[in-house]
Motif scaffolding. Structure first.
Motif, PDB file in Angstrom:
ATOM      1  N   GLN A  92       0.943  -1.128   0.029  1.00  0.00           N
ATOM      2  CA  GLN A  92      -0.072  -0.243   0.056  1.00  0.00           C
ATOM      3  C   GLN A  92       0.901   1.276  -0.112  1.00  0.00           C
ATOM      4  O   GLN A  92       1.714   1.557   0.918  1.00  0.00           O
ATOM      5  CB  GLN A  92      -0.944   0.079   1.340  1.00  0.00           C
ATOM      6  N   LEU A  93       0.525   2.107  -0.891  1.00  0.00           N
ATOM      7  CA  LEU A  93       1.309   3.406  -0.957  1.00  0.00           C
ATOM      8  C   LEU A  93       0.485   4.506  -0.783  1.00  0.00           C
ATOM      9  O   LEU A  93      -0.772   4.486  -1.338  1.00  0.00           O
ATOM     10  CB  LEU A  93       1.962   3.432  -2.494  1.00  0.00           C
ATOM     11  N   SER A  94       0.734   5.422   0.338  1.00  0.00           N
ATOM     12  CA  SER A  94      -0.142   6.468   0.483  1.00  0.00           C
ATOM     13  C   SER A  94      -0.103   7.501  -0.652  1.00  0.00           C
ATOM     14  O   SER A  94       0.709   7.720  -1.361  1.00  0.00           O
ATOM     15  CB  SER A  94       0.255   7.177   1.850  1.00  0.00           C
ATOM     16  N   PHE A  95      -1.275   8.439  -0.602  1.00  0.00           N
ATOM     17  CA  PHE A  95      -1.628   9.316  -1.777  1.00  0.00           C
ATOM     18  C   PHE A  95      -0.495  10.361  -1.448  1.00  0.00           C
ATOM     19  O   PHE A  95       0.096  10.949  -2.439  1.00  0.00           O
ATOM     20  CB  PHE A  95      -2.982   9.724  -1.905  1.00  0.00           C
ATOM     21  N   LYS A  96      -0.263  10.646  -0.257  1.00  0.00           N
ATOM     22  CA  LYS A  96       0.553  11.690   0.221  1.00  0.00           C
ATOM     23  C   LYS A  96       1.940  11.452  -0.328  1.00  0.00           C
ATOM     24  O   LYS A  96       2.756  12.339  -0.886  1.00  0.00           O
ATOM     25  CB  LYS A  96       0.790  11.943   1.716  1.00  0.00           C
ATOM     26  N   SER A  97       2.575  10.186  -0.274  1.00  0.00           N
ATOM     27  CA  SER A  97       3.760   9.774  -0.481  1.00  0.00           C
ATOM     28  C   SER A  97       4.064   9.750  -2.176  1.00  0.00           C
ATOM     29  O   SER A  97       5.135   9.936  -2.663  1.00  0.00           O
ATOM     30  CB  SER A  97       4.191   8.518  -0.056  1.00  0.00           C
ATOM     31  N   LEU A  98       2.776   9.442  -2.679  1.00  0.00           N
ATOM     32  CA  LEU A  98       2.761   9.540  -4.169  1.00  0.00           C
ATOM     33  C   LEU A  98       3.063  11.198  -4.883  1.00  0.00           C
ATOM     34  O   LEU A  98       3.890  11.248  -5.697  1.00  0.00           O
ATOM     35  CB  LEU A  98       1.616   8.781  -4.752  1.00  0.00           C
ATOM     36  N   ILE A  99       2.137  12.136  -4.099  1.00  0.00           N
ATOM     37  CA  ILE A  99       2.692  13.252  -4.589  1.00  0.00           C
ATOM     38  C   ILE A  99       3.866  13.843  -4.381  1.00  0.00           C
ATOM     39  O   ILE A  99       4.555  14.435  -5.216  1.00  0.00           O
ATOM     40  CB  ILE A  99       1.570  14.151  -3.651  1.00  0.00           C
ATOM     41  N   GLY A 100       4.416  13.306  -3.267  1.00  0.00           N
ATOM     42  CA  GLY A 100       5.796  13.622  -2.725  1.00  0.00           C
ATOM     43  C   GLY A 100       6.678  13.367  -3.673  1.00  0.00           C
ATOM     44  O   GLY A 100       7.882  13.981  -4.175  1.00  0.00           O
ATOM     45  N   CYS A 101       6.716  11.890  -4.202  1.00  0.00           N
ATOM     46  CA  CYS A 101       7.234  11.332  -5.287  1.00  0.00           C
ATOM     47  C   CYS A 101       7.419  12.289  -6.579  1.00  0.00           C
ATOM     48  O   CYS A 101       8.371  12.388  -7.096  1.00  0.00           O
ATOM     49  CB  CYS A 101       6.804   9.891  -5.586  1.00  0.00           C
ATOM     50  N   PHE A 102       6.256  12.604  -7.125  1.00  0.00           N
ATOM     51  CA  PHE A 102       6.110  13.442  -8.007  1.00  0.00           C
ATOM     52  C   PHE A 102       6.799  14.722  -7.951  1.00  0.00           C
ATOM     53  O   PHE A 102       7.439  15.077  -8.783  1.00  0.00           O
ATOM     54  CB  PHE A 102       4.731  13.574  -8.727  1.00  0.00           C
ATOM     55  N   ILE A 103       6.387  15.568  -7.116  1.00  0.00           N
ATOM     56  CA  ILE A 103       7.102  16.790  -6.915  1.00  0.00           C
ATOM     57  C   ILE A 103       8.479  16.781  -6.479  1.00  0.00           C
ATOM     58  O   ILE A 103       9.317  17.516  -6.954  1.00  0.00           O
ATOM     59  CB  ILE A 103       6.304  17.572  -5.650  1.00  0.00           C
ATOM     60  N   GLY A 104       9.118  15.655  -5.937  1.00  0.00           N
ATOM     61  CA  GLY A 104      10.432  15.232  -5.810  1.00  0.00           C
ATOM     62  C   GLY A 104      11.265  15.372  -7.224  1.00  0.00           C
ATOM     63  O   GLY A 104      12.263  15.635  -7.542  1.00  0.00           O
ATOM     64  N   GLU A 105      10.324  14.584  -8.214  1.00  0.00           N
ATOM     65  CA  GLU A 105      11.049  14.480  -9.560  1.00  0.00           C
ATOM     66  C   GLU A 105      11.159  15.865 -10.201  1.00  0.00           C
ATOM     67  O   GLU A 105      12.011  15.957 -10.807  1.00  0.00           O
ATOM     68  CB  GLU A 105      10.331  13.316 -10.176  1.00  0.00           C
ATOM     69  N   VAL A 106       9.898  16.587 -10.090  1.00  0.00           N
ATOM     70  CA  VAL A 106      10.107  17.820 -10.603  1.00  0.00           C
ATOM     71  C   VAL A 106      11.199  18.763  -9.990  1.00  0.00           C
ATOM     72  O   VAL A 106      11.850  19.266 -10.632  1.00  0.00           O
ATOM     73  CB  VAL A 106       8.848  18.725 -10.497  1.00  0.00           C
ATOM     74  N   LYS A 107      11.582  18.730  -8.695  1.00  0.00           N
ATOM     75  CA  LYS A 107      12.628  19.345  -8.206  1.00  0.00           C
ATOM     76  C   LYS A 107      13.882  18.961  -8.612  1.00  0.00           C
ATOM     77  O   LYS A 107      14.617  19.773  -8.986  1.00  0.00           O
ATOM     78  CB  LYS A 107      12.466  19.125  -6.649  1.00  0.00           C
ATOM     79  N   ARG A 108      14.156  17.545  -8.678  1.00  0.00           N
ATOM     80  CA  ARG A 108      15.313  17.183  -9.211  1.00  0.00           C
ATOM     81  C   ARG A 108      15.633  17.519 -10.670  1.00  0.00           C
ATOM     82  O   ARG A 108      16.691  17.918 -11.089  1.00  0.00           O
ATOM     83  CB  ARG A 108      15.118  15.435  -9.257  1.00  0.00           C
ATOM     84  N   ARG A 109      14.398  17.568 -11.473  1.00  0.00           N
ATOM     85  CA  ARG A 109      14.757  17.732 -12.954  1.00  0.00           C
ATOM     86  C   ARG A 109      15.095  19.284 -12.931  1.00  0.00           C
ATOM     87  O   ARG A 109      15.793  19.788 -13.747  1.00  0.00           O
ATOM     88  CB  ARG A 109      13.573  17.139 -13.830  1.00  0.00           C
ATOM     89  N   ALA A 110      14.392  20.070 -12.200  1.00  0.00           N
ATOM     90  CA  ALA A 110      14.446  21.694 -12.295  1.00  0.00           C
ATOM     91  C   ALA A 110      16.031  21.799 -11.868  1.00  0.00           C
ATOM     92  O   ALA A 110      16.680  22.606 -12.406  1.00  0.00           O
ATOM     93  CB  ALA A 110      13.617  22.342 -11.467  1.00  0.00           C
ATOM     94  N   GLU A 111      16.449  21.306 -10.868  1.00  0.00           N
ATOM     95  CA  GLU A 111      17.849  21.576 -10.482  1.00  0.00           C
ATOM     96  C   GLU A 111      18.785  21.185 -11.560  1.00  0.00           C
ATOM     97  O   GLU A 111      19.948  21.610 -11.691  1.00  0.00           O
ATOM     98  CB  GLU A 111      17.933  20.943  -9.115  1.00  0.00           C
ATOM     99  N   SER A 112      18.589  20.131 -12.190  1.00  0.00           N
ATOM    100  CA  SER A 112      19.432  19.477 -13.323  1.00  0.00           C
ATOM    101  C   SER A 112      19.401  20.748 -14.386  1.00  0.00           C
ATOM    102  O   SER A 112      20.445  20.933 -14.909  1.00  0.00           O
ATOM    103  CB  SER A 112      18.990  18.335 -13.817  1.00  0.00           C
ATOM    104  N   GLY A 113      18.363  21.251 -14.780  1.00  0.00           N
ATOM    105  CA  GLY A 113      18.425  22.235 -15.806  1.00  0.00           C
ATOM    106  C   GLY A 113      18.926  23.440 -15.333  1.00  0.00           C
ATOM    107  O   GLY A 113      19.476  24.093 -16.125  1.00  0.00           O
ATOM    108  N   ALA A 114      18.658  23.844 -13.950  1.00  0.00           N
ATOM    109  CA  ALA A 114      19.338  25.185 -13.595  1.00  0.00           C
ATOM    110  C   ALA A 114      20.660  25.108 -13.245  1.00  0.00           C
ATOM    111  O   ALA A 114      21.511  26.099 -13.364  1.00  0.00           O
ATOM    112  CB  ALA A 114      18.499  25.666 -12.180  1.00  0.00           C
ATOM    113  N   GLY A 115      21.265  23.717 -13.012  1.00  0.00           N
ATOM    114  CA  GLY A 115      22.708  23.528 -12.790  1.00  0.00           C
ATOM    115  C   GLY A 115      22.924  23.853 -11.532  1.00  0.00           C
ATOM    116  O   GLY A 115      24.119  23.895 -10.898  1.00  0.00           O
ATOM    117  N   HIS A 116      22.031  24.000 -10.329  1.00  0.00           N
ATOM    118  CA  HIS A 116      22.023  24.170  -8.967  1.00  0.00           C
ATOM    119  C   HIS A 116      20.906  23.808  -8.151  1.00  0.00           C
ATOM    120  O   HIS A 116      20.178  23.439  -8.849  1.00  0.00           O
ATOM    121  CB  HIS A 116      22.615  25.351  -8.551  1.00  0.00           C
TER     122      HIS A 116
END
Length: 416
Positions: free
Chosen positions: A90-114
């Protein structure tokens, strides 16, 4: 000083941006594109996790797994404390949202270079209609998720106000602007006084005259189209042998993005089996069983979304439905669609009127209607609002990028 960004976590699509010497810059999140569809796919065949367009592609290719979309709609609802089963866990919906936003953060940081340690998150004017505590809970939940992802500073801005900041970057004169942000999950309005002389000021409280919103967006229009055109082909409205109407719960689940997976649950399947002896329309009932057995309702939802978009450009759209029956094809009419969403249109107009009422402003005093959000392209919505504000000129924002760009402007003002 912080490395700050803005993140627009959307019901259908998400963006991230930061402020540069050249102004706000949307960051590429997937294959050079600045939007990332708000989708997560747990690929059980490959034991992997996919996001955005890749998530949708893997699901459509037929991989075994679980697709999640429209997760933002869960914020503030009682469903946020529940979850979905993936590979027996069982995966909580809160953790799923966190998983997705965390991926947005990771990709944004990669694009910004910091890295980013501060964020301004977009939020609708109302996460939840007519329930202030649930609305506050939705914001608190999103803030908790952001902090758990490593953001030391977390703040919020209403999405239409963020869009106004993006628009103000380019104006040359003062305007009384009604920002119309119609996204996947909500319709939001902000009445703001904009001018090139004030765009750099951090305190704009006197320029924000009113904000209002309603929990009606593009996914609600999809749902209404699905219930009107698709679900009757699976038995919605059919009668049982005793004259009672077949229970509608399963059809509403299948027509609503963030509840589709509930229709696949074992409990629901047992209920359908118990109803089987009383079914009078076995053809449609067997179609329903097959859609659930094959877990193909997400395919249907995508077809509905595509049809809605197509009806913005055409009066008539043909929609094949091989997930239901290889020989089944429906012809959808724009007029019938507009009739089906009449209640949603009325709710959107009431929300716009509420903003003007708050500010004590007449409709003919509005200089500009600034449209943003993917669902703002629906002709009936445009026509209804244009008729309500006949003196205002219409300005097209970036349907998917205005909010994210504006959040970067706000992040610069707040965090440097």
């Amino acid at each position: 000083m912080h490395h700050a960004c803005g993140i627009d976590f959307g019901t259908s699509n998400s963006t991230a941006a930061h402020y540069t010497a050249a102004g706000p810059r949307l960051l590429a999140l997937e294959d050079g594109k600045v939007t990332l569809p708000s989708a997560v796919f747990f690929n059980l065949d490959e034991d992997s996790l996919a996001f955005g367009r890749v998530a949708l592609a893997e699901y459509l290719e037929g991989y075994e797994g679980r697709l999640m979309r429209a997760m933002k709609s869960l914020l503030g609802s009682s469903l946020i404390d529940q979850g979905t089963e993936v590979a027996g866990r069982q995966l909580s919906f809160k953790s799923l949202i966190g998983c997705f936003i965390g991926e947005v953060k990771r990709r944004a940081e990669s694009g910004a270079g910091h890295s980013f340690d501060a964020v301004v998150l977009g939020r609708p004017v109302r996460f939840v209609d007519d329930n202030d505590e649930a609305d506050r809970l939705a914001e608190r939940t999103l803030a908790e998720i952001a902090r758990e992802l490593g953001f030391a500073e977390v703040s919020f801005q209403f999405e239409p106000i963020a869009a106004a900041h993006a628009y103000e970057e380019d104006i040359t004169r003062e305007e009384l602007t009604l920002v119309v942000d119609i996204g996947g999950g909500t319709s939001d309005f902000s009445l703001v006084r904009l001018s090139p002389q004030r765009r750099g000021l951090a305190d704009r409280s006197s320029d924000l005259l009113a904000s209002s919103g309603v929990h009606v967006g593009g996914t609600d229009l999809d749902k209404r189209l699905s219930l009107t055109a698709i679900m009757p082909e699976l038995g919605l409205g059919a009668l049982l042998a005793n004259g009672a109407v077949f229970p509608s719960t399963v059809f509403f689940q299948l027509a609503t993005w963030h509840t589709i997976n509930f229709a696949y649950a074992k409990k629901g399947w047992r209920t359908l089996q118990e109803l089987a002896p009383d079914v009078t329309d076995s053809v449609r009932f067997n179609r329903l069983l097959n859609v659930i057995r094959q877990q193909s309702a997400h395919h249907l939802a995508m077809r509905v979304e595509d049809a809605k978009i197509a009806l913005s450009a055409a009066e008539t759209v043909a929609m094949p439905l091989p997930e239901i029956d290889d020989a089944l094809q429906l012809t959808l009419q724009r007029g019938a669609f507009e009739a089906a969403i009449a209640d949603e249109l009325a709710a959107v107009v009431r929300a716009a009127d509420a903003a003007l009422l708050q500010a004590g402003v007449r409709p003919d005093e509005i200089d500009t209607l600034f449209f943003t959000g993917g669902a703002s392209a629906v002709p009936a919505l445009r026509a209804t609002l244009a008729a309500r504000f006949p003196s205002a000129r219409t300005v097209e924002g970036d349907a998917y990028g205005s909010v994210g760009s504006g959040l970067a402007v706000v992040a610069r003002q707040r965090y440097g």
